[in-house]
Design a protein around this motif. Structure first.
Motif, short mmCIF file in Angstrom:
data_model
loop_
_atom_site.label_atom_id
_atom_site.label_comp_id
_atom_site.label_asym_id
_atom_site.label_seq_id
_atom_site.Cartn_x
_atom_site.Cartn_y
_atom_site.Cartn_z
N GLY A 245 0.80 -1.22 0.00
CA GLY A 245 0.00 0.00 0.00
C GLY A 245 0.83 1.27 0.00
N LEU A 246 2.02 1.21 0.61
CA LEU A 246 2.89 2.39 0.74
C LEU A 246 3.92 2.51 -0.37
N SER A 247 4.22 1.40 -1.06
CA SER A 247 5.44 1.27 -1.86
C SER A 247 5.64 2.31 -2.95
N LEU A 248 4.61 2.62 -3.75
CA LEU A 248 4.81 3.45 -4.94
C LEU A 248 5.43 4.81 -4.62
N HIS A 249 5.08 5.37 -3.47
CA HIS A 249 5.62 6.68 -3.11
C HIS A 249 6.66 6.61 -2.00
N LEU A 250 6.68 5.52 -1.24
CA LEU A 250 7.63 5.39 -0.15
C LEU A 250 9.07 5.32 -0.66
N GLY A 251 9.31 4.45 -1.66
CA GLY A 251 10.66 4.27 -2.19
C GLY A 251 11.27 5.56 -2.72
N PRO A 252 10.63 6.22 -3.68
CA PRO A 252 11.19 7.46 -4.21
C PRO A 252 11.33 8.55 -3.15
N PRO B 147 12.10 4.54 -9.87
CA PRO B 147 11.79 3.14 -10.16
C PRO B 147 11.75 2.23 -8.94
N VAL B 148 12.32 2.67 -7.81
CA VAL B 148 12.35 1.83 -6.61
C VAL B 148 10.94 1.50 -6.12
N GLY B 149 10.01 2.47 -6.23
CA GLY B 149 8.64 2.26 -5.75
C GLY B 149 7.94 1.11 -6.46
N GLY B 150 7.98 1.12 -7.80
CA GLY B 150 7.35 0.04 -8.56
C GLY B 150 8.02 -1.31 -8.31
N LYS C 61 -7.88 -16.01 7.19
CA LYS C 61 -8.25 -14.84 8.00
C LYS C 61 -7.21 -13.74 7.88
N TYR C 62 -5.93 -14.13 7.86
CA TYR C 62 -4.88 -13.13 7.70
C TYR C 62 -4.93 -12.49 6.31
N LEU C 63 -5.28 -13.30 5.31
CA LEU C 63 -5.40 -12.79 3.94
C LEU C 63 -6.52 -11.75 3.85
N VAL C 64 -7.67 -12.07 4.42
CA VAL C 64 -8.80 -11.12 4.42
C VAL C 64 -8.42 -9.83 5.13
N ALA C 65 -7.80 -9.95 6.29
CA ALA C 65 -7.40 -8.76 7.06
C ALA C 65 -6.40 -7.91 6.27
N GLY C 66 -5.49 -8.57 5.56
CA GLY C 66 -4.50 -7.85 4.77
C GLY C 66 -5.12 -7.09 3.62
N ILE C 67 -6.05 -7.71 2.91
CA ILE C 67 -6.72 -7.06 1.78
C ILE C 67 -7.55 -5.86 2.25
N VAL C 68 -8.29 -6.05 3.34
CA VAL C 68 -9.11 -4.96 3.89
C VAL C 68 -8.21 -3.79 4.29
N MET C 69 -7.03 -4.06 4.81
CA MET C 69 -6.10 -3.00 5.18
C MET C 69 -5.50 -2.32 3.95
N PHE C 70 -5.16 -3.11 2.93
CA PHE C 70 -4.46 -2.59 1.76
C PHE C 70 -5.26 -1.53 1.01
N ILE C 71 -6.55 -1.76 0.82
CA ILE C 71 -7.37 -0.89 -0.03
C ILE C 71 -7.34 0.57 0.41
N PRO C 72 -7.68 0.90 1.67
CA PRO C 72 -7.64 2.32 2.06
C PRO C 72 -6.23 2.89 2.12
N VAL C 73 -5.25 2.09 2.55
CA VAL C 73 -3.86 2.58 2.64
C VAL C 73 -3.33 2.92 1.25
N PHE C 74 -3.57 2.05 0.28
CA PHE C 74 -3.11 2.29 -1.09
C PHE C 74 -3.76 3.53 -1.69
N LYS C 75 -5.06 3.67 -1.45
CA LYS C 75 -5.80 4.81 -2.01
C LYS C 75 -5.29 6.13 -1.41
N ILE C 76 -5.10 6.15 -0.10
CA ILE C 76 -4.62 7.37 0.57
C ILE C 76 -3.19 7.69 0.13
N ASN C 77 -2.35 6.66 0.03
CA ASN C 77 -0.96 6.86 -0.35
C ASN C 77 -0.82 7.48 -1.74
#
Length: 477
Positions: free
Chosen positions: A300-307, A316-319, A412-428
């Motif tokens: 969720g953070l990667s695209l902008h965290l790396g650069p 290119p580090v983000g991608g 259960k961990y997979l579901v929790a991870g996906i639910v977390m990823f969506i808002p974090v990625f969108k905000i990032n």
């Protein structure tokens, strides 16, 4: 509680080993520029091959053998001296090979500086303390040396011409860190007459663990080497920076392998098979809980965290980070099965085969994928390689463990991870990236993940409560 305490020690230290270079990376990437970072990554990848030959699988083998024999001080001491002598011989041979290679290097002076890391291998006896499950000594001593190295980098590395100084500081840090472990030997090891030592008997089992280490190095080293040869050393730097951040978060999970190997090896030596399987289920579940959160959170953070982290010129580090995040779960699982189960229970052949399969897949895929897609291709090849390693290891233990118990909470961990990823990625990808925004996104992701976990109620919650209650009762007594 000893296992948990050792895990916290080792997790903290492994995290430190990656965080300190990560802290310096924001400074180094700006001072040495992407060219200097790339050359360092490339030359370090070359010296790593010689380090692997000098190490000869001794760290894993020595760890396991000490765990087997730690109840017999004389036998343990004999094993220690035999393995130490063997390591001196292999490092000398590695240095001879290094000096044969040196005239053909594009960066001979920098390679000589990098060879300090090879010299440090001779003094590395951390495997002794790991086999004894004494992680406090290695952590406290090496932590001090690493902090001194960090200060030295900020003091002495001032511009792009200081690449050599930077390499020397890192090498001396490794050398001094290993040296600090030797004064404690007199408390642990006794003298053994030279005529009673037979170091050659350890060659074959060490080589059996050397082969998988060579194969594992493909994921970390060969990709940087091939990128440097097939594209440019700049891409080697991009790969190294993306991989560094991935390995930072992964250190928390893989630290369990170093802690559990001697613990499982000792249980195996005492014939406690049920206990070994129980430890695998608990460890695999704990690693799954951590790695799914890490994978989706970092994705969720990667695209902008790396650069943002590395600065101008490192876009290119983000991608690359986003493509590599699945290895967090895959390496976590293969660490639990391979390092914590197959190796300590003497299934070395199965472990070796798994990583060789991964190495072969990596090499085969690297050529077309790097040729057509460069950095992204190397990342995709890395992920596919880890899929093969983990998949083969799971297949080898199909008759030894229960898949139902192993994967009971993964969904259960997979579901929790996906639910977390969506808002974090969108905000990032919406807000301006800053230290505050990254911190806020990390906190938000953690809150969402934990909330969903509490709602889904995996068995790790009951186990955590039980451990906390036992520890509380122990402290009250």
């Amino acid at each position: 509680m000893k296992v948990i305490r050792n895990y916290l020690y080792n997790a903290g230290y492994q995290l430190l080993l990656v965080i300190l270079p990560l802290v310096t990376a924001t400074y180094i990437s700006r001072v040495l520029t992407k060219t200097g970072v790339g050359i360092n990554a490339y030359t370090n990848s070359i010296i790593t091959y010689f380090i692997l030959f000098g190490s000869l699988g001794i760290n894993l083998y020595g760890n396991r053998q000490i765990a087997y024999q730690r109840e017999n001080k004389l036998e343990m001491s004999r094993t220690f001296w035999e393995i130490t002598i063997l390591r001196v011989v292999t490092v000398v041979l590695a240095y001879l090979a290094f000096f044969i290679y040196l005239p053909f290097s594009n960066y001979p002076t920098l390679m000589i500086f990098q060879s300090i890391n090879l010299l440090a291998v001779v003094l590395d006896i951390s495997w002794l303390y790991m086999g004894l499950e004494d992680f406090k000594k290695t952590v406290t001593r090496n932590t001090l040396v690493k902090i001194i190295s960090l200060i030295a980098i900020f003091v002495f590395v001032k511009n792009k011409n200081d690449l050599g100084i930077y390499i020397i500081i890192l090498g001396l840090g490794a050398l001094l860190g290993n040296l600090t472990l030797w004064p404690f030997l007199k408390e642990i090891i006794v003298k053994v007459p030279l005529k009673k030592l037979h170091p050659l008997k350890h060659i074959r089992p060490s080589v059996m663990l050397f082969v998988p280490q060579i194969a594992v190095s493909v994921y970390v080293v060969l990709n940087k080497t091939m990128l440097g040869k097939m594209t440019s050393t700049v891409n080697s730097g991009y790969y190294n920076n993306a991989d560094t951040i991935i390995k930072t978060v992964l250190a928390l999970a893989t630290a369990t392998g170093t802690v559990m190997l001697p613990h499982v090896a000792n249980a195996f030596a005492n014939g406690q098979k049920e206990k070994i399987n129980r430890m695998l289920y608990d460890s695999f579940d704990f690693i799954s809980f951590l790695t799914f959160a890490m994978m989706f959170g970092l994705a969720g953070l990667s695209l902008h965290l790396g650069p943002y982290f590395y600065g101008t010129g490192f876009g290119p580090v983000g991608g690359a980070m986003l493509l590599e995040t699945p290895v967090i779960v895959l390496i976590g699982w293969s660490n639990a099965i391979g390092t914590q189960y197959l190796l300590p229970t003497n299934h070395t052949r199965e472990y070796t085969t798994s990583v060789i399969v991964g190495a072969i897949v990596n090499i085969i895929l690297n050529f077309p994928l790097i040729y057509f897609w460069g950095l992204s291709g190397a990342m995709i090849a890395t992920v596919f390689s880890e899929v093969c390693v983990t998949g083969y290891q799971l297949w080898t233990i199909r008759k030894l463990v229960s898949y139902r118990k192993l994967f009971q909470n993964v969904g259960k961990y997979l579901v929790a991870g996906i639910v977390m990823f969506i808002p974090v990625f969108k905000i990032n990808n919406t807000v301006h990236t800053s230290v505050f925004s990254i911190f806020a996104e990390v906190v938000l992701g953690a809150v969402i993940y934990i909330t969903v976990i509490l709602f889904l109620k995996p068995t790790i919650l009951d186990k955590s409560k039980k451990i906390f209650k036992e520890n509380k009762n122990k402290n009250e007594k």
